[in-house]
Design an enzyme around this catalytic site. Structure first.
Site, PDB file in Angstrom:
ATOM      1  N   GLU A  55      -2.543   7.396  -5.085  1.00  0.00           N
ATOM      2  CA  GLU A  55      -2.854   6.724  -6.350  1.00  0.00           C
ATOM      3  C   GLU A  55      -4.324   6.806  -6.738  1.00  0.00           C
ATOM      4  O   GLU A  55      -4.667   6.659  -7.909  1.00  0.00           O
ATOM      5  CB  GLU A  55      -2.433   5.247  -6.286  1.00  0.00           C
ATOM      6  CG  GLU A  55      -3.253   4.404  -5.321  1.00  0.00           C
ATOM      7  CD  GLU A  55      -2.849   2.936  -5.345  1.00  0.00           C
ATOM      8  OE1 GLU A  55      -1.643   2.660  -5.254  1.00  0.00           O
ATOM      9  OE2 GLU A  55      -3.745   2.080  -5.474  1.00  0.00           O
ATOM     10  N   HIS A  70      -0.484  -0.318  -9.774  1.00  0.00           N
ATOM     11  CA  HIS A  70      -1.250  -1.264  -8.958  1.00  0.00           C
ATOM     12  C   HIS A  70      -1.675  -2.471  -9.801  1.00  0.00           C
ATOM     13  O   HIS A  70      -2.865  -2.775  -9.938  1.00  0.00           O
ATOM     14  CB  HIS A  70      -2.465  -0.587  -8.325  1.00  0.00           C
ATOM     15  CG  HIS A  70      -2.858  -1.232  -7.030  1.00  0.00           C
ATOM     16  ND1 HIS A  70      -3.126  -0.522  -5.885  1.00  0.00           N
ATOM     17  CD2 HIS A  70      -3.018  -2.534  -6.688  1.00  0.00           C
ATOM     18  CE1 HIS A  70      -3.443  -1.357  -4.904  1.00  0.00           C
ATOM     19  NE2 HIS A  70      -3.383  -2.590  -5.382  1.00  0.00           N
ATOM     20  N   ARG A 119       0.854  -1.191   0.000  1.00  0.00           N
ATOM     21  CA  ARG A 119       0.000   0.000   0.000  1.00  0.00           C
ATOM     22  C   ARG A 119       0.890   1.240   0.000  1.00  0.00           C
ATOM     23  O   ARG A 119       1.899   1.287   0.714  1.00  0.00           O
ATOM     24  CB  ARG A 119      -0.927   0.030   1.232  1.00  0.00           C
ATOM     25  CG  ARG A 119      -2.117  -0.909   1.161  1.00  0.00           C
ATOM     26  CD  ARG A 119      -3.131  -0.497   0.074  1.00  0.00           C
ATOM     27  NE  ARG A 119      -4.267  -1.399   0.000  1.00  0.00           N
ATOM     28  CZ  ARG A 119      -4.362  -2.433  -0.826  1.00  0.00           C
ATOM     29  NH1 ARG A 119      -3.375  -2.725  -1.654  1.00  0.00           N
ATOM     30  NH2 ARG A 119      -5.452  -3.177  -0.854  1.00  0.00           N
TER      31      ARG A 119
HETATM   32  P1  NAI Z   1      -1.771 -11.166   4.942  1.00  0.00           P
HETATM   33  O1  NAI Z   1      -2.834 -10.678   5.869  1.00  0.00           O
HETATM   34  O2  NAI Z   1      -1.716 -12.620   4.606  1.00  0.00           O
HETATM   35  O3  NAI Z   1      -0.338 -10.752   5.513  1.00  0.00           O
HETATM   36  C1  NAI Z   1      -0.071  -9.505   6.075  1.00  0.00           C
HETATM   37  C2  NAI Z   1       0.995  -9.739   7.147  1.00  0.00           C
HETATM   38  O4  NAI Z   1       1.390  -8.465   7.667  1.00  0.00           O
HETATM   39  C3  NAI Z   1       0.475 -10.572   8.338  1.00  0.00           C
HETATM   40  O5  NAI Z   1       1.368 -11.645   8.583  1.00  0.00           O
HETATM   41  C4  NAI Z   1       0.437  -9.574   9.482  1.00  0.00           C
HETATM   42  O6  NAI Z   1       0.703 -10.181  10.744  1.00  0.00           O
HETATM   43  C5  NAI Z   1       1.557  -8.632   9.056  1.00  0.00           C
HETATM   44  N1  NAI Z   1       1.527  -7.371   9.760  1.00  0.00           N
HETATM   45  C6  NAI Z   1       0.458  -6.681  10.209  1.00  0.00           C
HETATM   46  N2  NAI Z   1       0.875  -5.567  10.832  1.00  0.00           N
HETATM   47  C7  NAI Z   1       2.234  -5.560  10.763  1.00  0.00           C
HETATM   48  C8  NAI Z   1       3.238  -4.691  11.230  1.00  0.00           C
HETATM   49  N3  NAI Z   1       2.920  -3.608  11.936  1.00  0.00           N
HETATM   50  N4  NAI Z   1       4.538  -4.993  10.994  1.00  0.00           N
HETATM   51  C9  NAI Z   1       4.861  -6.113  10.293  1.00  0.00           C
HETATM   52  N5  NAI Z   1       3.945  -6.986   9.834  1.00  0.00           N
HETATM   53  C10 NAI Z   1       2.655  -6.707  10.070  1.00  0.00           C
HETATM   54  O7  NAI Z   1      -1.910 -10.268   3.647  1.00  0.00           O
HETATM   55  P2  NAI Z   1      -1.354 -10.590   2.186  1.00  0.00           P
HETATM   56  O8  NAI Z   1      -2.388 -11.289   1.413  1.00  0.00           O
HETATM   57  O9  NAI Z   1       0.007 -11.176   2.289  1.00  0.00           O
HETATM   58  O10 NAI Z   1      -1.252  -9.089   1.591  1.00  0.00           O
HETATM   59  C11 NAI Z   1      -0.281  -8.177   2.065  1.00  0.00           C
HETATM   60  C12 NAI Z   1      -0.637  -6.806   1.530  1.00  0.00           C
HETATM   61  O11 NAI Z   1      -0.468  -6.780   0.113  1.00  0.00           O
HETATM   62  C13 NAI Z   1      -2.111  -6.422   1.748  1.00  0.00           C
HETATM   63  O12 NAI Z   1      -2.249  -5.756   2.978  1.00  0.00           O
HETATM   64  C14 NAI Z   1      -2.415  -5.526   0.598  1.00  0.00           C
HETATM   65  O13 NAI Z   1      -2.268  -4.182   1.055  1.00  0.00           O
HETATM   66  C15 NAI Z   1      -1.330  -5.805  -0.431  1.00  0.00           C
HETATM   67  N6  NAI Z   1      -1.847  -6.306  -1.703  1.00  0.00           N
HETATM   68  C16 NAI Z   1      -1.457  -5.642  -2.855  1.00  0.00           C
HETATM   69  C17 NAI Z   1      -1.886  -6.076  -4.091  1.00  0.00           C
HETATM   70  C18 NAI Z   1      -1.449  -5.419  -5.366  1.00  0.00           C
HETATM   71  O14 NAI Z   1      -2.032  -5.681  -6.427  1.00  0.00           O
HETATM   72  N7  NAI Z   1      -0.434  -4.562  -5.364  1.00  0.00           N
HETATM   73  C19 NAI Z   1      -2.811  -7.214  -4.185  1.00  0.00           C
HETATM   74  C20 NAI Z   1      -3.095  -7.871  -2.924  1.00  0.00           C
HETATM   75  C21 NAI Z   1      -2.642  -7.409  -1.733  1.00  0.00           C
END
Ligand code: NAI
Length: 335
Positions: free
Chosen positions: A264, A296, A235
């Protein structure tokens, strides 16, 4: 159910229409994104289907509720653009697609890192002009470098594995919860400050929360290793863009690859090639030879779009039939 699909692009129409053969919803595709002005377009709809940059603040949610909308279906994983407390208070359930294809995003992350590191984006434009000189295209091996993965959830874990097992990086990780399988592989969890100070490569995979907002700021960039390669497919708000530009101008940063950008919502997902873009910060970013920006796009694979469409339409069917909403997010659940 009649569904207002805001911000519908060609690929949304294609994959939602294909998946809808199994559900039979009445999909009402709208070019416009959802905001206070466009909310009335959801009149007569039981649900709205929205994406990452649609703004669902309290005012918009109240308007939707007043129109009779009973469900907010996010066709994405992140939900930082929704005032969940307001949605809960209004009794408007919010569903999302928690995992559609972490592979799509993790593979794109690695693609960005490799392109940035080996200057593929610059080589591509040179060879189109028959310029085959290699000066200025010297990269560095990934093998043996220290890569820091912030957030080792579904996407971050795949990136950590690829960097560790695929490329032979030493991988540092930071997360609120540690992944035992990654640790067994040799990934080392360290405090976030240590990771940001000791990594040659930093890749961001945590959600945008008050704790992670501007986690890359001026102080972090000053303390980072010279030549840092920074990749953000998570993000935009995770990075203080102004501070990043200052660090790039000082020559402290080796390269930056961004699939997301703080502002964005005013730019991405549309063709602005014939317009004058007014965002001077973004325009400055694009001038650096060592900055690679995509709009994105990390999620954009056929597999991910099919999975997004199926999960979203299934959630809408669950709501219509009074079944439990497995993919519901509430303010309580993220606290
Ligand atoms: P997920 O929920 O599986 O993993 C997120 C991880 O971040 C979790 O392990 C959580 O414990 C950790 N986390 C939360 N707060 C934290 C902090 N303060 N410090 C360190 N780690 C922390 O989510 P997933 O599916 O891996 O997605 C990650 C991110 O990718 C999403 O939040 C989304 O913003 C982004 N995303 C971007 C896309 C794109 O097209 N560019 C598409 C899909 C997701």
């Amino acid at each position: 159910m009649r569904v207002a699909v805001f911000g519908a692009r060609s690929y949304d129409r294609k994959f939602l229409t294909a998946a809808n053969a199994a559900f039979g919803h009445d999909l009402h595709f709208l070019e416009a994104g959802l905001n206070a002005d466009t909310a009335p377009l959801a009149a007569d709809c039981g649900a709205v289907c929205v994406f990452v940059n649609d703004r669902l603040d309290r005012g918009v949610l109240e308007r939707l509720k007043a129109l009779g909308v009973g469900l907010i279906a996010l066709r994405c994983a992140g939900f930082n653009n929704v005032d969940l407390a307001a949605a809960d208070a209004l009794g408007l359930p919010v569903v999302r697609v928690p995992a559609y294809s972490p592979h799509a995003v993790s593979e794109f992350t690695i693609a960005l890192l490799l392109a940035l590191d080996r200057k593929i984006h610059r080589a591509w434009s040179r060879t189109r002009e028959n310029n085959f000189a290699l000066d200025g295209l010297v990269g560095r091996n990934l093998h043996g470098r220290v890569a820091g993965v912030v957030g080792t959830g579904k996407i971050g874990a795949l990136v950590a594995r690829a960097l560790h097992a695929g490329f032979g990086c030493e991988v540092l990780a930071s997360d609120l919860v540690e992944d035992a399988e990654l640790k067994a592989l040799g990934v080392r969890y360290v405090p976030r400050e240590t990771l940001l100070r000791e990594s040659d490569i930093v890749t961001l995979h945590c959600p945008l929360t008050p704790d992670t907002h501007h986690l890359i700021d001026a102080a972090v960039l000053k303390a980072a290793r010279p030549g840092l390669m920074l990749v953000n497919t998570s993000r935009g708000g995770l990075i203080d863009t102004g501070a990043l530009i200052e660090a790039l101008k000082r020559g402290n940063v080796g390269g930056v690859a961004l699939d997301v950008y703080e502002q964005e919502a005013d730019l991405f997902f549309r063709d602005l090639s014939g317009t004058i873009v007014q965002d001077d910060v973004f325009q400055r970013l694009l001038t650096f030879p060592n900055v690679l920006v995509t709009g994105h796009q990390a999620f954009l694979t056929e597999e991910a779009l099919s999975a997004i469409a199926e999960t979203t339409l299934a959630s809408i069917a669950d709501a219509e039939n009074g079944r439990p909403l497995a993919n519901r997010v509430t303010a309580e659940r993220i606290r």
